[in-house]
Design a protein around this motif. Structure first.
Motif, PDB file in Angstrom:
ATOM      1  N   VAL A  92       0.827  -1.208   0.000  1.00 20.99           N
ATOM      2  CA  VAL A  92       0.000   0.000   0.000  1.00 20.99           C
ATOM      3  C   VAL A  92       0.866   1.265   0.000  1.00 20.99           C
ATOM      4  O   VAL A  92       2.092   1.198   0.159  1.00 20.99           O
ATOM      5  N   GLY A 116      -4.585   2.476  -0.497  1.00 16.22           N
ATOM      6  CA  GLY A 116      -4.378   3.278   0.712  1.00 16.22           C
ATOM      7  C   GLY A 116      -4.413   2.437   1.968  1.00 16.22           C
ATOM      8  O   GLY A 116      -3.984   1.279   1.977  1.00 16.22           O
ATOM      9  N   CYS A 117      -4.929   3.016   3.062  1.00 19.87           N
ATOM     10  CA  CYS A 117      -4.972   2.303   4.337  1.00 19.87           C
ATOM     11  C   CYS A 117      -5.883   3.091   5.264  1.00 19.87           C
ATOM     12  O   CYS A 117      -5.739   4.318   5.362  1.00 19.87           O
ATOM     13  N   GLU A 230      -3.067  -5.244  15.542  1.00 21.01           N
ATOM     14  CA  GLU A 230      -4.070  -4.250  15.133  1.00 21.01           C
ATOM     15  C   GLU A 230      -5.478  -4.726  15.494  1.00 21.01           C
ATOM     16  O   GLU A 230      -6.448  -3.998  15.322  1.00 21.01           O
ATOM     17  N   HIS A 290      -7.430  -2.527   0.032  1.00 21.82           N
ATOM     18  CA  HIS A 290      -6.315  -1.711  -0.486  1.00 21.82           C
ATOM     19  C   HIS A 290      -5.192  -2.613  -0.993  1.00 21.82           C
ATOM     20  O   HIS A 290      -4.652  -2.411  -2.072  1.00 21.82           O
TER      21      HIS A 290
HETATM   22 FE1  SF4 Z   1      -4.187  -0.674   6.370  1.00 21.44          FE
HETATM   23 FE2  SF4 Z   1      -5.401  -2.649   7.634  1.00 21.44          FE
HETATM   24 FE3  SF4 Z   1      -5.096  -2.807   5.018  1.00 21.44          FE
HETATM   25 FE4  SF4 Z   1      -2.971  -3.017   6.630  1.00 21.44          FE
HETATM   26  S1  SF4 Z   1      -4.676  -4.415   6.502  1.00 21.44           S
HETATM   27  S2  SF4 Z   1      -3.110  -1.794   4.760  1.00 21.44           S
HETATM   28  S3  SF4 Z   1      -3.530  -1.641   8.280  1.00 21.44           S
HETATM   29  S4  SF4 Z   1      -6.322  -1.274   6.112  1.00 21.44           S
END
Ligand code: SF4
Ligand code: 13P
Length: 330
Positions: A92, A116-117, A230, A290
């Motif tokens: 990303v 993106g993220c 996370e 993403h």
């Molecule tokens: Fe972002 Fe979560 Fe995707 Fe990793 S997994 S790029 S932290 S949205």
């Protein structure tokens, strides 16, 4: 290699690669991948390019065209070591920006600029400046899942692989940790350091619940549960182990649990299962939209057209690089 190679030629030339992934990609799908893989491998050689791929990339990218794979920390470290003139980041945008910060003289490409993220989107540089005013003298630790502009306002970066170490290295009783509220809470519990959090979440990991863990244990006796930090703290508390994507891979490689579940993005299980046929992977699936924007087709296009180049404003790049390099020095 001729550009007019037939579909059969591409399949023949890529058969050794198919052997690596045949447990997770049906044979009938391979001809659809073979041409792009064959062309990507040729273009990489011709264009002195290295492909860095995150652990969440799909198996045909991860196992067949990537030169270096890893978690965010490994990709940042490896970006500093490559001799190649160009980097394609299969991951990303913040990962490509980090690679560019560490390699200002190299061309860094991302195959889809929209990759993106949700964490990076959750905070701006202005937000960080306000926090600095509100908590004078308190160090600001910023997760790498942020824009270069946010990193530039921070004292030091961290990844999920070193967050605890980074916080402990500061030797202070209180830090601000941005933007992942759950990662910050998980680190606060491990370190005993008081952490001011921000309400950013990963849209993939926030969907896991402690109830999911209990249901998985009930439905799959003996399953070992590995969670990404996370995930919400109650998920981490119920898991057998929490760590970065690389730490989860190492856990499976070293301990070879007969049955495992990775509470993280879908493609991880496919990528790890390829290397550990004796381990049964239970697969609750949360996709990162993403990460999934990156495909063989757009990696090929990226190499053919030298797009999309990732650049960082030099006034932002210098302080952002300092925060990343300070992390890498730990
Ligand atoms: Fe972002 Fe979560 Fe995707 Fe990793 S997994 S790029 S932290 S949205
Ligand atoms: P790591 O691979 O660094 O654990 O990060 C996970 C992630 O969500 C990256 O976007």
């Amino acid at each position: 290699m001729s550009n007019s190679a037939s579909s059969a030629d591409h399949v023949v030339r890529t058969t050794p690669l198919y052997d690596r992934v045949k447990s997770v990609i049906p044979a009938i799908e391979w001809p659809a991948f073979a041409e792009d893989i064959d062309v990507i491998l040729r273009l990489k050689r011709e264009r002195d390019t290295v492909i860095l791929a995150h652990n969440y990339q799909t198996p045909e990218i991860f196992h067949c065209v990537a030169d270096i794979v890893g978690d965010s920390l490994a990709l940042a470290r490896e970006a500093t070591k490559t001799d190649a003139g160009m980097i394609v980041l299969a991951g990303v945008h913040f990962m490509a920006e980090t690679a560019k910060l560490l390699n200002p003289a190299k061309r860094v490409l991302i195959p889809d600029l929209r990759a993106g993220c949700s964490l990076a989107e959750s905070i701006t540089a202005a937000d960080v400046r306000l926090l600095r005013e509100r908590y004078p003298g308190v160090p600001i630790v910023t997760y790498v899942n942020t824009s270069a502009a946010v990193k530039a306002e921070s004292d030091i970066c961290c990844t999920s692989g070193n967050a605890r170490k980074v916080v402990e290295s500061l030797g202070v009783p209180k830090v601000v940790m941005l933007p992942d509220e759950y990662l910050a809470q998980n680190v606060a519990r491990e370190t005993g350091v008081e952490i001011v959090t921000w309400a950013g979440h990963c849209e993939v990991h926030e969907r896991f619940s402690a109830k999911d863990v209990r249901q998985l244990r009930a439905g799959h006796p003996g399953v070992v549960v590995l969670a990404h930090p996370e995930c919400p703290p109650d998920v981490v508390a119920e898991a057998d182990f929490a760590g970065s994507t690389a730490a989860m891979i190492d856990y499976v490689a070293e301990r070879q649990p007969p049955r495992v579940v990775l509470m993280t993005e879908c493609s991880m299980s496919d990528n790890v299962a390829v290397q550990h046929p004796n381990v049964e992977f239970i697969r609750p699936c949360n996709l990162c939209p993403h990460m999934k924007r990156i495909t063989l087709a757009n990696i090929r296009r990226s190499l053919e057209t030298l797009t999309h180049e990732v650049t960082v404003d030099p006034t932002v790049a210098a302080p952002a690089r300092r925060a990343v390099e300070r992390m890498l020095a730990i």
